[in-house]
Design an enzyme around this catalytic site. Structure first.
Site, PDB file in Angstrom:
ATOM      1  N   HIS A  70       0.816  -1.216   0.000  1.00 56.78           N
ATOM      2  CA  HIS A  70       0.000   0.000   0.000  1.00 56.78           C
ATOM      3  C   HIS A  70       0.849   1.266   0.000  1.00 56.78           C
ATOM      4  O   HIS A  70       0.338   2.350   0.242  1.00 56.78           O
ATOM      5  CB  HIS A  70      -0.949  -0.007   1.201  1.00 56.78           C
ATOM      6  CG  HIS A  70      -1.955  -1.111   1.132  1.00 56.78           C
ATOM      7  ND1 HIS A  70      -2.763  -1.469   2.201  1.00 56.78           N
ATOM      8  CD2 HIS A  70      -2.290  -1.958   0.125  1.00 56.78           C
ATOM      9  CE1 HIS A  70      -3.543  -2.479   1.834  1.00 56.78           C
ATOM     10  NE2 HIS A  70      -3.268  -2.797   0.599  1.00 56.78           N
ATOM     11  N   CYS A 100      11.370  15.412 -10.725  1.00 58.07           N
ATOM     12  CA  CYS A 100      12.481  14.471 -10.927  1.00 58.07           C
ATOM     13  C   CYS A 100      13.617  15.186 -11.657  1.00 58.07           C
ATOM     14  O   CYS A 100      13.430  16.245 -12.261  1.00 58.07           O
ATOM     15  CB  CYS A 100      11.965  13.278 -11.735  1.00 58.07           C
ATOM     16  SG  CYS A 100      13.212  12.058 -12.188  1.00 58.07           S
ATOM     17  N   THR A 131      -2.430  -7.909  11.978  1.00 60.08           N
ATOM     18  CA  THR A 131      -3.370  -7.505  10.940  1.00 60.08           C
ATOM     19  C   THR A 131      -4.689  -8.254  11.112  1.00 60.08           C
ATOM     20  O   THR A 131      -4.697  -9.432  11.486  1.00 60.08           O
ATOM     21  CB  THR A 131      -2.823  -7.756   9.522  1.00 60.08           C
ATOM     22  OG1 THR A 131      -3.880  -7.561   8.561  1.00 60.08           O
ATOM     23  CG2 THR A 131      -2.259  -9.155   9.363  1.00 60.08           C
TER      24      THR A 131
END
Length: 519
Positions: A338, A375, A415
């Site tokens: 994630h 960048c 979890t």
């Protein structure tokens, strides 16, 4: 709650829906002990909202209806039964479904999320079915399931499901697994037997058409309850895990928000977790800190040490706090499914930047992910966080799947195992005759499938485990953020001092020429 045997089971509750005709129905407020019956649904859309929990699903005597079980709904038995359905469509979106029983169904369409780790798990058992279709689909990108009744899907592949011909799904898994998914069998319950089971519940007044708010509140409280184990039971379980870990060839650790609560970060589904408070009220823990203020815990450092010594081959985490990388786990040894709040990526050249600060603090919008920085190639930098409805980054997902399939030991820490497709990874070790351990204070949907469930705080468990395997002491001072910040300071100093030295040298040269000229 302290206990010596398994925690008490939550009694089943049978809930009946229907008849529905020419309408839309959102299914919400279902809990893990609910067995759901949908009966006589026609010309209707039935949508199970995200993150619903229920034990089993029956869809019976329906026609021209559309059912959608959305992202991360949890089916306790991981099974579903369709009976006497005609021209119905059922979508499982990021849902771990293992067994689908299909009785006397005609011209129905079964849609499965295009995720290999979920697809390879399921089997279809069918009796007396004709002209049905199986499809691999993806939810249309950008769709917010909380804003629509039925989510639009894009069909990637479609297959005819012919009676008696299991080979028709040979392409369904892209040749990556043997196709035994579609199985015409006589060993499962007959249609008459299944219908009889339903009638028994109805005749005994065990089927309800609604659940009161007070009953829902009691169920929520039961699901949120945390447990602990007596020391002697806990120590014996730790010994079993330690022995299995030392014997394993490819151990993988899976972590969730519970591993970071000791870093004073909130979890999601604990008694004072983020979703718990938002859904049911209450207050957050006042001691909690923001992402950038947290530091790695004992568990983070212990896992990093196990990886360093080769006892653990890989780590898969659904946490975005970046604490695993901060504790010293190298990039190639972890999948952060994630995202990582310290990591940003160029949207042009894909160059990755690991920062010494939380990149979300400058994020312009959560859905564009733009952080406001550029960048070196000139492209825009984006955070790496994955929100609901967004796809996990392929590089992170592919490595997690690779190691889960190769694993012979899975250790799950902190979890609730409610979010898919991540929750479908750990028990793949069982296909390799491996061991599957879960360490969590609350129940999870996968407890009954695990080799051993341990109700314990993760730091407490890891401290006992490290002592048991003979590693009582290890480095707990390293912090990658400090390293990155030192490099950044040096870089900035160099930017200042090098030009300054150049100016001093130039001034010296000019002064020397001036002195010589005056002479």
């Amino acid at each position: 709650m302290d206990y010596r045997n398994d925690p008490p089971q939550i009694p089943e509750r049978f809930v009946k829906f229907g008849p529905y005709t020419e309408g839309q129905k959102k299914v919400r407020d279902t809990r893990s002990n609910h067995v759901l019956f949908f009966h006589d649904v026609s010309n209707s859309d039935v949508v199970f909202q995200q993150n619903q929990k229920f034990k089993k699903l029956y869809i019976t005597d329906s026609h021209d209806a559309h059912f959608q079980i959305l992202d991360s709904c949890v089916i306790g038995t991981r099974s579903c039964i369709l009976m006497n359905c005609v021209r119905c469509t059922v979508l499982w979106d990021e849902v771990d479904i293992r067994n689908l029983y299909f009785y006397n169904c005609r011209e129905c369409t079964l849609q499965f999320c295009d995720s290999e780790t979920l697809i390879e798990n399921f089997k279809i058992f069918w009796i007396d079915c004709e002209n049905n279709i199986v499809q691999r689909v993806i939810v249309k990108p950008g769709t917010d399931p909380n804003q629509v009744t039925a989510v639009p899907v894009v069909v990637k592949k479609s297959f005819n499901l012919a009676l008696g011909d299991g080979t028709r799904l040979s392409e369904f898994t892209d040749g990556k697994t043997l196709v035994t998914n579609v199985i015409p069998v006589e060993t499962v319950l007959s249609l008459t037997e299944v219908e009889s089971q339903i009638r028994v519940h109805e005749d005994n007044n065990q089927v309800f058409d609604h659940i009161s708010n007070s009953q829902l509140g009691a169920l929520y409280k039961q699901e949120l309850e945390e447990f602990s184990e007596p020391d002697e039971v806990l120590i014996n379980k730790v010994k079993l895990v330690a022995s299995a870990l030392l014997k394993s060839k490819h151990a993988v650790i899976y972590t969730g928000a519970g591993i970071s609560t000791n870093a004073k970060l909130s979890d999601y589904r604990g008694p004072r977790g983020t979703w718990t408070v938002l859904d049911f009220g209450g207050s957050f823990n006042p001691d909690n800190v923001q992402l950038g203020q947290a530091f790695p815990t004992y568990s983070h450092y212990a896992i990093a040490e196990l990886v360093k010594r080769g006892l653990v081959k890989f780590v898969t985490s659904t946490n975005l706090d970046g604490l695993h990388r901060r504790s010293g786990i190298p990039k190639e040894k972890i999948s952060e499914l994630h995202g990582n709040c310290y990591r940003e990526v160029c949207d042009t050249c894909s160059m990755e930047y690991l920062r010494g600060f939380n990149t979300l603090e400058t994020r312009e919008d959560r859905w564009t992910h733009l952080t406001g920085r550029l960048c070196s190639c000139g492209g825009k930098l984006k955070d790496t966080i994955v929100h609901f409805t967004e796809n996990i980054h392929e590089s992170e997902w592919s490595s997690a799947v690779l190691h889960s399939r190769a694993s012979d030991l899975a250790l799950v820490l902190g979890t609730s195992m409610n979010v898919q497709p991540a929750a479908s990874l750990p028990d793949k070790c069982l296909k390799n005759e491996g061991k599957f351990f879960i360490v969590n204070l609350q129940r999870t949907p996968y407890d009954e499938f695990s080799t051993l469930k341990i109700y314990c705080d993760t730091d407490r468990f890891m401290e006992l485990l490290m002592k048991e395997i003979g590693i009582p002491e290890f480095d707990q001072d390293f912090d990658l953020v400090r390293v990155l910040n030192r490099k950044e300071r040096k870089k900035n100093q160099d930017k200042f001092f090098l030009p300054a030295i150049g100016v001093i040298v130039l001034v010296g040269i000019v002064a020397a020429f001036a002195f010589r000229y005056r002479r």
